[in-house]
Design an enzyme around this catalytic site. Structure first.
Site, PDB file in Angstrom:
ATOM      1  CD  GLU A 173      -2.548   1.309   2.683  1.00  0.00           C
ATOM      2  OE1 GLU A 173      -2.985   0.225   3.131  1.00  0.00           O
ATOM      3  OE2 GLU A 173      -2.725   2.406   3.267  1.00  0.00           O
ATOM      4  CD  GLU A 178      -2.990   7.473   5.480  1.00  0.00           C
ATOM      5  OE1 GLU A 178      -4.045   6.940   5.845  1.00  0.00           O
ATOM      6  OE2 GLU A 178      -1.862   7.022   5.760  1.00  0.00           O
TER       7      GLU A 178
END
Length: 336
Positions: A173, A178
């Site tokens: 991933e 974020e």
């Protein structure tokens, strides 16, 4: 770079680049400088969405419909409806707000999808390029304004198209950006007492609970020509991903670099494939999560319902290929 048959290949990308690389009126001046630098380093745009018009381009993006919580105890349902996924005035808006909604209890790739119907108290938006466009190596960049408040969790990230090495996180991933709880009290920030950081990360290794990750956070800084605090402004976020190395950027500044020495997958012997799992096709996602394990344990803890309604605003997403080195991408990356 590999791309799905359903996506029109951008042989005319170089003709479009001048228009697509032009910053919007509220873009900081650094945008032009970054675009020029990318061209000089050999990056050539092969895919992009500037979010012009008034509808989501479904040849590029597919909204997710699920209420499973992302494996992180998130509180929202992602829905494919106009209230949560909006394109207008040159921007994509992923809007989250309190609403009594229902939907699938499992994720869209689960063999039992949609599974049972579950109910949630929040609705939000998530879009992804899965099955439409995916790449091995390149520069993936977006310009966006992030939602804030305790429990807000916007993300710009990538997941494997084919799960070559198995389920998460064996096939990896890539988190381009974020941010959690922007504007909430921060007790471990380097400067100030308010959360003002975005982060980049990789997830890999063994099956949970022995999964691993590496990450780094970076304070957001004020951008010229924009009003408001740094966390309320538009910023550009990117990764440059080549064979054996991934670099993270905010507003054109590299702040983190990870090499294949720092990652692995339990599915493959490192000596046989030292770059696995980050040498396969990945697709792009954008989402606005409400609550979840990470934001709710940090800062002021929990979810403040007063932060909603709110939205994650995306100006553009652009994907570049290293024209002189498409097989590894390394020739266009910055020197170590």
């Amino acid at each position: 770079m590999k791309i799905s048959p359903r996506l029109v290949i951008f042989f005319a990308a170089c003709l479009l680049a001048a228009c697509a690389n032009a910053p919007r009126p509220d873009a900081p001046s650094v945008a032009t400088d970054v675009s020029t630098t990318l061209t000089e380093r050999g990056w050539e745009m092969v895919w992009n969405d500037e979010f012009d018009g008034n509808t989501l381009d479904r040849s590029k993006w597919a909204p997710e419909v699920s209420c499973w919580g992302g494996g992180n105890q998130e509180r929202q349902c992602y829905l494919d409806r106009d209230e949560n996924v909006i394109v207008e005035n040159g921007y994509l808006h992923l809007r989250a707000f309190a609403d009594d909604v229902s939907g699938p209890s499992v994720h869209m790739e689960h063999p039992d999808y949609p599974g049972e119907t579950v109910s949630r108290n929040y609705a939000s938006g998530k879009v992804r390029t899965r099955d439409l466009a995916y790449w091995t190596f390149g520069r993936i960049e977006g310009r966006m304004k992030l939602p804030g408040g305790q429990g807000a969790w916007p993300a710009f990230w990538m997941m494997p198209q084919f799960d070559v090495h198995g389920g998460w996180p064996l096939s990896g991933e890539i988190d381009i950006m974020e941010a959690v709880n922007l504007g909430a009290a921060c007790f471990d920030c380097d400067a100030g007492t308010v959360e003002n950081r975005s982060s980049g990360a990789l997830h890999f290794g063994k099956k949970p609970p022995e999964n691993e990750y590496v990450t780094k956070r970076r304070p957001l800084t004020a951008q010229p020509g924009q009003d408001g605090l740094p966390r309320d402004q538009f910023h550009s976020y990117a990764v440059e991903w080549g064979e054996g190395r991934i670099d993270w950027f905010v507003d054109g500044e590299r702040f983190y670099s990870v090499s294949s020495d720092d990652w692995y997958t339990d599915a493959v012997d490192k000596s046989d494939d030292p770059n696995a799992p980050f040498n396969e096709d990945f697709y792009v996602m954008l989402n606005f999560a409400v609550g979840g394990a990470w934001p709710e344990r940090d800062n002021e803890t929990g979810l403040d319902p007063e932060i909603l309604p709110s939205e994650f605003v995306i100006d553009y997403v652009r994907v570049y290929q290293c024209a002189q080195d498409p097989e590894t991408g390394r020739a266009c990356m910055m020197d170590d």
